[in-house]
Design a protein around this motif. Sequence first.
Motif, PDB file in Angstrom:
ATOM      1  N   LEU A 136       0.720  -1.148  -0.062  1.00 23.64           N
ATOM      2  CA  LEU A 136       0.006  -0.020   0.061  1.00 23.64           C
ATOM      3  C   LEU A 136       0.952   1.236   0.084  1.00 23.64           C
ATOM      4  O   LEU A 136       0.547   2.299  -0.719  1.00 23.64           O
ATOM      5  CB  LEU A 136      -0.978  -0.180   1.263  1.00 23.64           C
ATOM      6  CG  LEU A 136      -2.002  -1.064   1.272  1.00 23.64           C
ATOM      7  CD1 LEU A 136      -2.763  -1.088   2.615  1.00 23.64           C
ATOM      8  CD2 LEU A 136      -3.098  -0.763   0.113  1.00 23.64           C
ATOM      9  N   ALA A 137       1.929   1.111   0.805  1.00 24.83           N
ATOM     10  CA  ALA A 137       2.971   2.378   0.730  1.00 24.83           C
ATOM     11  C   ALA A 137       3.506   2.585  -0.661  1.00 24.83           C
ATOM     12  O   ALA A 137       3.682   3.706  -0.953  1.00 24.83           O
ATOM     13  CB  ALA A 137       3.830   2.308   1.722  1.00 24.83           C
ATOM     14  N   LEU A 180       6.243   7.203  -2.267  1.00 25.58           N
ATOM     15  CA  LEU A 180       7.097   7.507  -1.110  1.00 25.58           C
ATOM     16  C   LEU A 180       7.706   8.894  -1.599  1.00 25.58           C
ATOM     17  O   LEU A 180       8.055   9.038  -2.527  1.00 25.58           O
ATOM     18  CB  LEU A 180       8.019   6.451  -0.558  1.00 25.58           C
ATOM     19  CG  LEU A 180       7.425   5.234   0.160  1.00 25.58           C
ATOM     20  CD1 LEU A 180       6.789   4.439  -0.689  1.00 25.58           C
ATOM     21  CD2 LEU A 180       8.360   4.743   0.977  1.00 25.58           C
ATOM     22  N   MET A 181       8.119   9.750  -0.608  1.00 24.13           N
ATOM     23  CA  MET A 181       8.585  10.950  -0.763  1.00 24.13           C
ATOM     24  C   MET A 181       9.802  11.068  -0.062  1.00 24.13           C
ATOM     25  O   MET A 181       9.956  10.451   1.159  1.00 24.13           O
ATOM     26  CB  MET A 181       7.710  12.196  -0.545  1.00 24.13           C
ATOM     27  CG  MET A 181       6.893  12.367   0.711  1.00 24.13           C
ATOM     28  SD  MET A 181       5.670  13.431   0.830  1.00 24.13           S
ATOM     29  CE  MET A 181       4.682  13.156   2.334  1.00 24.13           C
ATOM     30  N   GLU A 182      10.869  11.817  -0.407  1.00 31.91           N
ATOM     31  CA  GLU A 182      12.038  11.774   0.466  1.00 31.91           C
ATOM     32  C   GLU A 182      11.726  12.766   1.571  1.00 31.91           C
ATOM     33  O   GLU A 182      10.768  13.567   1.673  1.00 31.91           O
ATOM     34  CB  GLU A 182      13.074  12.693  -0.604  1.00 31.91           C
ATOM     35  CG  GLU A 182      13.327  12.086  -1.699  1.00 31.91           C
ATOM     36  CD  GLU A 182      14.511  10.825  -1.513  1.00 31.91           C
ATOM     37  OE1 GLU A 182      15.040  10.955  -0.392  1.00 31.91           O
ATOM     38  OE2 GLU A 182      14.492  10.190  -2.417  1.00 31.91           O
ATOM     39  N   GLN A 217      17.690  13.301   9.079  1.00 33.88           N
ATOM     40  CA  GLN A 217      17.562  11.995   8.765  1.00 33.88           C
ATOM     41  C   GLN A 217      17.424  11.819   7.151  1.00 33.88           C
ATOM     42  O   GLN A 217      17.812  12.550   6.617  1.00 33.88           O
ATOM     43  CB  GLN A 217      16.303  11.578   9.191  1.00 33.88           C
ATOM     44  CG  GLN A 217      15.014  12.764   8.411  1.00 33.88           C
ATOM     45  CD  GLN A 217      13.644  12.054   9.175  1.00 33.88           C
ATOM     46  OE1 GLN A 217      13.230  11.086   9.798  1.00 33.88           O
ATOM     47  NE2 GLN A 217      12.625  12.906   8.627  1.00 33.88           N
ATOM     48  N   ARG A 218      17.717  10.498   6.836  1.00 30.98           N
ATOM     49  CA  ARG A 218      17.621  10.361   5.379  1.00 30.98           C
ATOM     50  C   ARG A 218      16.817   8.879   5.091  1.00 30.98           C
ATOM     51  O   ARG A 218      17.281   7.964   5.624  1.00 30.98           O
ATOM     52  CB  ARG A 218      19.184   9.963   4.670  1.00 30.98           C
ATOM     53  CG  ARG A 218      19.009   9.990   3.386  1.00 30.98           C
ATOM     54  CD  ARG A 218      20.484  10.001   2.815  1.00 30.98           C
ATOM     55  NE  ARG A 218      21.212   8.723   2.938  1.00 30.98           N
ATOM     56  CZ  ARG A 218      22.529   8.643   3.135  1.00 30.98           C
ATOM     57  NH1 ARG A 218      23.386   9.559   3.287  1.00 30.98           N
ATOM     58  NH2 ARG A 218      23.018   7.452   3.526  1.00 30.98           N
ATOM     59  N   SER A 219      15.993   9.299   4.311  1.00 33.17           N
ATOM     60  CA  SER A 219      14.766   7.833   4.248  1.00 33.17           C
ATOM     61  C   SER A 219      13.770   8.554   3.340  1.00 33.17           C
ATOM     62  O   SER A 219      13.696   9.807   2.785  1.00 33.17           O
ATOM     63  CB  SER A 219      14.296   7.538   5.529  1.00 33.17           C
ATOM     64  OG  SER A 219      13.532   8.440   6.056  1.00 33.17           O
TER      65      SER A 219
END
Length: 509
Positions: free
Chosen positions: A171-172, A177-179, A282-284
């Motif tokens: 679902l995600a 997804l965004m930075e 953070q980085r994800s």
Amino acid sequence: MQSKMEETEENVMEEDESIFSDKPLSSPFNSPFRSTRLHIQRSNVCSRAYFVVVMVFFHVYILNVIALLLYVHYNNGPGDLVSGDGATPASVSESGSPLPHPAPAPRELHVEDYSQSYSLPRIEGIRVGHVQQVSLVPDRTHEMRTLSLKPLLFEIPGFLSEEECRVVVQLAQLKGLMESQTPAPSQGQEESNQPLLSLSTEEVFSLLDLNQDGLLQKQEIVSHSRSRDGTWLSPDNLRQILTGLEDRPSGMLTLEDFRRVYDVSQRPGQQRSGKLWSQFKQRSKHTWLYQGLGSHHVLQTLRNRVTSLTRLPSALVDLSEPLQVIRYEHGDFSNAHHDSSPSHTETTCAHTRLAGNTSALTEVFCRYLTVSFYLSSAEEGGETTFPVADNRTYEEQALVQDGVDLTETQETCGRGNLRIKPTAGTALLWYNHLSDGRGWMGELDEYSLHGDCPVRRGVKWVANSWVNVDPDHQMQARYQRLVAQRHRAKSAAEEHYQPLSHSDLHQDL
């Protein structure tokens, strides 16, 4: 003589029999009044006793019926939000035996009923290593282990099945997804809390001094914060300036006063708390998934399961932020931070801004607790670290040891007090706030400082479910009433059902 006596005895016997006989006597010497009076008296006694018995039973019956109606009326009222000791069935047994819990099912939004006895139940940690049995789904129990008392932290293996983890990840990915990257500064670069434009102290003072009277007042600082122009002055700088202003007896800052306050707010490393509250790096990649009516049944099941686990009223969970899903790839991380924020008079909670104070300096996230789900198992790295868990004392200065900052998980993840390896299906629950001693949310638990170690090999998927609570009990109540009014207004218009837009209730990170 004897015959006369016998005749006399016979007359007496006949007279006696006539007394108890219903027939009237013919003898003129026997008074009919005596016989009749005795007959009427006996009949009245019987009828009165019967009447009294009947009336007593009739009144008792009526009273029982009234009592039953009152009992049903007062015990079938709304029990979800008005319950002060937890609206959901208690699912945790301290003695180790699971308590039954009904199967989760989609529910309507009930937020209009609110009571002053409303309180926030908390799970007892007992001691580190203590295991409690919890019943979250039918015909199955889970073990909940206490990992830490400061903060109050629990681990629940098998909280999600493999299929549920896979569905949430899919679902995600479908949502996109965004930075969420906040790059760490390299040597020679400015810290992220420095102004992006090169402005002198005098120029900053002039920009804040709206009426150009040479004095900086609280209204001028607040007015700037409401303009949302934070490109040259961060909320942490504004908060520091406001604190310095409130320390002045006059309630105003001259240019000289402002220069001292502003210079302190700009020194790197001097305001570590500001960094921890909002400027962590953070980085994800992340996205948000709505969990209300109309969403995927797995997402609704997870939200119901969080309600059962936390034993909080369902309205609090339903009106909290959507589920955040994060993907950490190779080298991705997040520095140590707090999920929630300390309460200040100049701040308002982001989720209750509908009922908040419009003059508040800035909005902050008020998250009573965090439930984090591991959706995958990273092959190497990716641990969740709590650098100061169960320390005897908490001091921000102690976070820097031998010149090494424990909040920078890229370099110091291995030195944290507690590290939890990600395992698919496992859930973590911790309280971001202490109790105020009266059943409501208290101060921020500084020991809840946590971060994510860099992923060395593989991919780490994790989801975060936060329960939003305003430390102001009345503000939370007012917010829930406003949401209820919105919900009723939509229903009255007979529009096609659409779930409450969380873009109207919450701000994305």
